[in-house]
Scaffold this motif. Structure first.
Motif, PDB file in Angstrom:
ATOM      1  N   LEU A 230       0.826  -1.208   0.000  1.00  0.00           N
ATOM      2  CA  LEU A 230       0.000   0.000   0.000  1.00  0.00           C
ATOM      3  C   LEU A 230       0.859   1.257   0.000  1.00  0.00           C
ATOM      4  O   LEU A 230       0.535   2.244  -0.660  1.00  0.00           O
ATOM      5  CB  LEU A 230      -0.939  -0.007   1.211  1.00  0.00           C
ATOM      6  CG  LEU A 230      -2.037  -1.059   1.177  1.00  0.00           C
ATOM      7  CD1 LEU A 230      -2.810  -1.056   2.488  1.00  0.00           C
ATOM      8  CD2 LEU A 230      -2.966  -0.828   0.006  1.00  0.00           C
ATOM      9  N   PHE A 231       1.974   1.221   0.723  1.00  0.00           N
ATOM     10  CA  PHE A 231       2.890   2.357   0.746  1.00  0.00           C
ATOM     11  C   PHE A 231       3.484   2.606  -0.641  1.00  0.00           C
ATOM     12  O   PHE A 231       3.564   3.742  -1.107  1.00  0.00           O
ATOM     13  CB  PHE A 231       3.988   2.117   1.771  1.00  0.00           C
ATOM     14  CG  PHE A 231       5.021   3.203   1.820  1.00  0.00           C
ATOM     15  CD1 PHE A 231       4.703   4.452   2.323  1.00  0.00           C
ATOM     16  CD2 PHE A 231       6.300   2.976   1.365  1.00  0.00           C
ATOM     17  CE1 PHE A 231       5.641   5.466   2.377  1.00  0.00           C
ATOM     18  CE2 PHE A 231       7.256   3.977   1.407  1.00  0.00           C
ATOM     19  CZ  PHE A 231       6.928   5.225   1.910  1.00  0.00           C
ATOM     20  N   ALA A 232       3.895   1.531  -1.313  1.00  0.00           N
ATOM     21  CA  ALA A 232       4.472   1.657  -2.654  1.00  0.00           C
ATOM     22  C   ALA A 232       3.429   2.203  -3.629  1.00  0.00           C
ATOM     23  O   ALA A 232       3.741   3.068  -4.466  1.00  0.00           O
ATOM     24  CB  ALA A 232       5.003   0.309  -3.129  1.00  0.00           C
ATOM     25  N   LEU A 233       2.200   1.725  -3.523  1.00  0.00           N
ATOM     26  CA  LEU A 233       1.129   2.240  -4.398  1.00  0.00           C
ATOM     27  C   LEU A 233       0.872   3.713  -4.135  1.00  0.00           C
ATOM     28  O   LEU A 233       0.637   4.487  -5.073  1.00  0.00           O
ATOM     29  CB  LEU A 233      -0.155   1.437  -4.182  1.00  0.00           C
ATOM     30  CG  LEU A 233      -0.193   0.067  -4.838  1.00  0.00           C
ATOM     31  CD1 LEU A 233      -1.445  -0.692  -4.393  1.00  0.00           C
ATOM     32  CD2 LEU A 233      -0.175   0.196  -6.339  1.00  0.00           C
ATOM     33  N   ALA A 234       0.912   4.119  -2.868  1.00  0.00           N
ATOM     34  CA  ALA A 234       0.701   5.528  -2.541  1.00  0.00           C
ATOM     35  C   ALA A 234       1.830   6.385  -3.117  1.00  0.00           C
ATOM     36  O   ALA A 234       1.579   7.496  -3.580  1.00  0.00           O
ATOM     37  CB  ALA A 234       0.615   5.698  -1.022  1.00  0.00           C
ATOM     38  N   LEU A 235       3.045   5.872  -3.092  1.00  0.00           N
ATOM     39  CA  LEU A 235       4.157   6.634  -3.667  1.00  0.00           C
ATOM     40  C   LEU A 235       4.026   6.767  -5.176  1.00  0.00           C
ATOM     41  O   LEU A 235       4.266   7.838  -5.731  1.00  0.00           O
ATOM     42  CB  LEU A 235       5.490   5.951  -3.331  1.00  0.00           C
ATOM     43  CG  LEU A 235       6.019   6.118  -1.923  1.00  0.00           C
ATOM     44  CD1 LEU A 235       7.315   5.342  -1.773  1.00  0.00           C
ATOM     45  CD2 LEU A 235       6.229   7.568  -1.589  1.00  0.00           C
ATOM     46  N   VAL A 236       3.635   5.687  -5.831  1.00  0.00           N
ATOM     47  CA  VAL A 236       3.530   5.697  -7.300  1.00  0.00           C
ATOM     48  C   VAL A 236       2.394   6.595  -7.753  1.00  0.00           C
ATOM     49  O   VAL A 236       2.543   7.364  -8.713  1.00  0.00           O
ATOM     50  CB  VAL A 236       3.345   4.252  -7.827  1.00  0.00           C
ATOM     51  CG1 VAL A 236       2.962   4.264  -9.299  1.00  0.00           C
ATOM     52  CG2 VAL A 236       4.597   3.449  -7.605  1.00  0.00           C
ATOM     53  N   THR A 237       1.253   6.535  -7.084  1.00  0.00           N
ATOM     54  CA  THR A 237       0.103   7.318  -7.517  1.00  0.00           C
ATOM     55  C   THR A 237       0.120   8.748  -6.998  1.00  0.00           C
ATOM     56  O   THR A 237      -0.675   9.573  -7.436  1.00  0.00           O
ATOM     57  CB  THR A 237      -1.209   6.646  -7.067  1.00  0.00           C
ATOM     58  OG1 THR A 237      -1.236   6.579  -5.637  1.00  0.00           O
ATOM     59  CG2 THR A 237      -1.343   5.267  -7.661  1.00  0.00           C
ATOM     60  N   GLY A 238       1.021   9.035  -6.068  1.00  0.00           N
ATOM     61  CA  GLY A 238       1.091  10.381  -5.525  1.00  0.00           C
ATOM     62  C   GLY A 238       0.027  10.668  -4.480  1.00  0.00           C
ATOM     63  O   GLY A 238      -0.262  11.820  -4.183  1.00  0.00           O
ATOM     64  N   ALA A 239      -0.576   9.616  -3.931  1.00  0.00           N
ATOM     65  CA  ALA A 239      -1.603   9.808  -2.902  1.00  0.00           C
ATOM     66  C   ALA A 239      -0.977  10.442  -1.665  1.00  0.00           C
ATOM     67  O   ALA A 239       0.140  10.131  -1.286  1.00  0.00           O
ATOM     68  CB  ALA A 239      -2.226   8.455  -2.535  1.00  0.00           C
TER      69      ALA A 239
END
Length: 54
Positions: free
Chosen positions: A41-50
């Motif tokens: 989830l952390f990696a996805l947040a970094l990639v999407t800019g959340a």
């Protein structure tokens, strides 16, 4: 969620040190699972800019 993973990790380490193998194994598995879910989830947040609403 990271806090829960740390709690399960501590339970697994204490149980493992005291020799309670039946308790340490499920706690270790749960801590590992929650850690990887958090990491994903952390990696996805970094990639999407959340979370970058400053």
């Amino acid at each position: 969620m990271l806090a829960w993973a740390m709690i399960f990790l501590l339970v697994a380490l204490i149980a493992g040190a005291l020799g309670f193998g039946g308790v340490a194994s499920p706690s270790d598995g749960t801590a590992r699972l929650m850690f990887f879910v958090f990491l994903t989830l952390f990696a996805l947040a970094l990639v999407t800019g959340a979370g970058h609403e400053l």
